[in-house]
Design an enzyme around this catalytic site. Sequence first.
Site, PDB file in Angstrom:
ATOM      1  N   THR A 182       0.875  -1.175   0.000  1.00  0.00           N
ATOM      2  CA  THR A 182       0.000   0.000   0.000  1.00  0.00           C
ATOM      3  C   THR A 182       0.911   1.223   0.000  1.00  0.00           C
ATOM      4  O   THR A 182       2.120   1.099   0.174  1.00  0.00           O
ATOM      5  CB  THR A 182      -0.898   0.058   1.265  1.00  0.00           C
ATOM      6  OG1 THR A 182      -0.083   0.242   2.424  1.00  0.00           O
ATOM      7  CG2 THR A 182      -1.730  -1.200   1.421  1.00  0.00           C
ATOM      8  N   ILE A 219       7.498  -2.392   7.032  1.00  0.00           N
ATOM      9  CA  ILE A 219       7.514  -0.925   7.050  1.00  0.00           C
ATOM     10  C   ILE A 219       8.117  -0.402   5.747  1.00  0.00           C
ATOM     11  O   ILE A 219       9.192  -0.815   5.324  1.00  0.00           O
ATOM     12  CB  ILE A 219       8.326  -0.401   8.254  1.00  0.00           C
ATOM     13  CG1 ILE A 219       7.783  -0.966   9.579  1.00  0.00           C
ATOM     14  CG2 ILE A 219       8.326   1.133   8.261  1.00  0.00           C
ATOM     15  CD1 ILE A 219       6.359  -0.558   9.917  1.00  0.00           C
ATOM     16  N   LYS A 220       7.361   0.517   5.118  1.00  0.00           N
ATOM     17  CA  LYS A 220       7.822   1.089   3.850  1.00  0.00           C
ATOM     18  C   LYS A 220       8.401   2.474   4.128  1.00  0.00           C
ATOM     19  O   LYS A 220       7.744   3.308   4.767  1.00  0.00           O
ATOM     20  CB  LYS A 220       6.610   1.194   2.924  1.00  0.00           C
ATOM     21  CG  LYS A 220       6.920   1.116   1.452  1.00  0.00           C
ATOM     22  CD  LYS A 220       5.583   1.018   0.729  1.00  0.00           C
ATOM     23  CE  LYS A 220       5.726   1.002  -0.745  1.00  0.00           C
ATOM     24  NZ  LYS A 220       4.425   1.092  -1.410  1.00  0.00           N
ATOM     25  N   VAL A 221       9.616   2.688   3.652  1.00  0.00           N
ATOM     26  CA  VAL A 221      10.277   3.994   3.860  1.00  0.00           C
ATOM     27  C   VAL A 221      10.749   4.526   2.511  1.00  0.00           C
ATOM     28  O   VAL A 221      11.102   3.755   1.617  1.00  0.00           O
ATOM     29  CB  VAL A 221      11.483   3.878   4.829  1.00  0.00           C
ATOM     30  CG1 VAL A 221      11.052   3.396   6.204  1.00  0.00           C
ATOM     31  CG2 VAL A 221      12.580   2.988   4.271  1.00  0.00           C
TER      32      VAL A 221
END
Length: 217
Positions: free
Chosen positions: A27, A82-84
Site C-alpha cells: 500500500t 515498514i515502507k520507507v
Amino acid sequence: MKFFVDTADIEAIRELAATGLLDGVTTNPSLIAKSGRDFKEVTAEICKLVDGPVSAEVVALDHATMMKEAEVLRKIADNVCIKVPLTVDGLKTCKALTGEGTMVNVTLCFSANQALLAAKAGASFISPFVGRHDDNGFDGMDLIEDIRLIYDNYSFATEILVASVRHTTHVLQAAKIGADVMTAPPKVIHDLFKHVLTEKGIEGFMKDWAGTGQSIL
Ligand code: E4P
C-alpha cells in the site's frame, strides 16, 4: 516470482487471496487515501487476509518521527513490512528497523545506485517504480536488469520488488530478468489469466460437451 497486489481495497485483496496465488500486499499513502479507510484499521484487516508481507508506509520525513510511526505500524501485525522512502532518513530508519528484525520495503527507487544504497542499509525489499520510470522517458526494465546484476554481483539478500507495474508485459519482463517479486494493481493480475485462445477453447469444448448430452455429476 512472488506476486503482491498493490491496493488497499479489501474486497480486491480477498478475491485474489482466494486464488492462493497472492504472496503479499503493498500500500502507499495514495492508495490508503483512495480506499477512504482508516490507515491502521485497513492495514490490520489486510494483514489477516494474507500471510505474507503487507507494506505500510511511514509519512514522516525525518528519522526520529519515522521510527515512532514504524513503532505504531509494526505493532498492528507480525506481517507488517515498514515502507520507507529512499532518502537519507529513510535508509537510516531502514538500517535501524531491519537490525531489530522488522521487514523494510524501501520505496521510490529510480536508479541502480539508489538500490545499491538500500541493499547496504539491509532492506528486505527494494521497490523500483518501472511505470513511472517509463512515463518519464526511461526504460524501467533496464533499471531492473541493472539492479539484478548488482545484487547478484555481491549476493545481496534484498529482494527486488518491481513496482508501479502498469501491464502484463511488465510482469513478463520482470520474470524473465529474475526479479524476486512484482506488485501490481488487481486488474493487471486478473489480466494475467486471460488469453483469447483459452476463452475460445473453453467455448468450443462447452459446445461439443453439450452435444454429448452427458453430465459428470
Ligand atoms: C509500490 O509499492 C507502489 O505502491 C506502487 O507500485 C506505485 O505505483 P504507481 O506508479 O502506479 O502509483
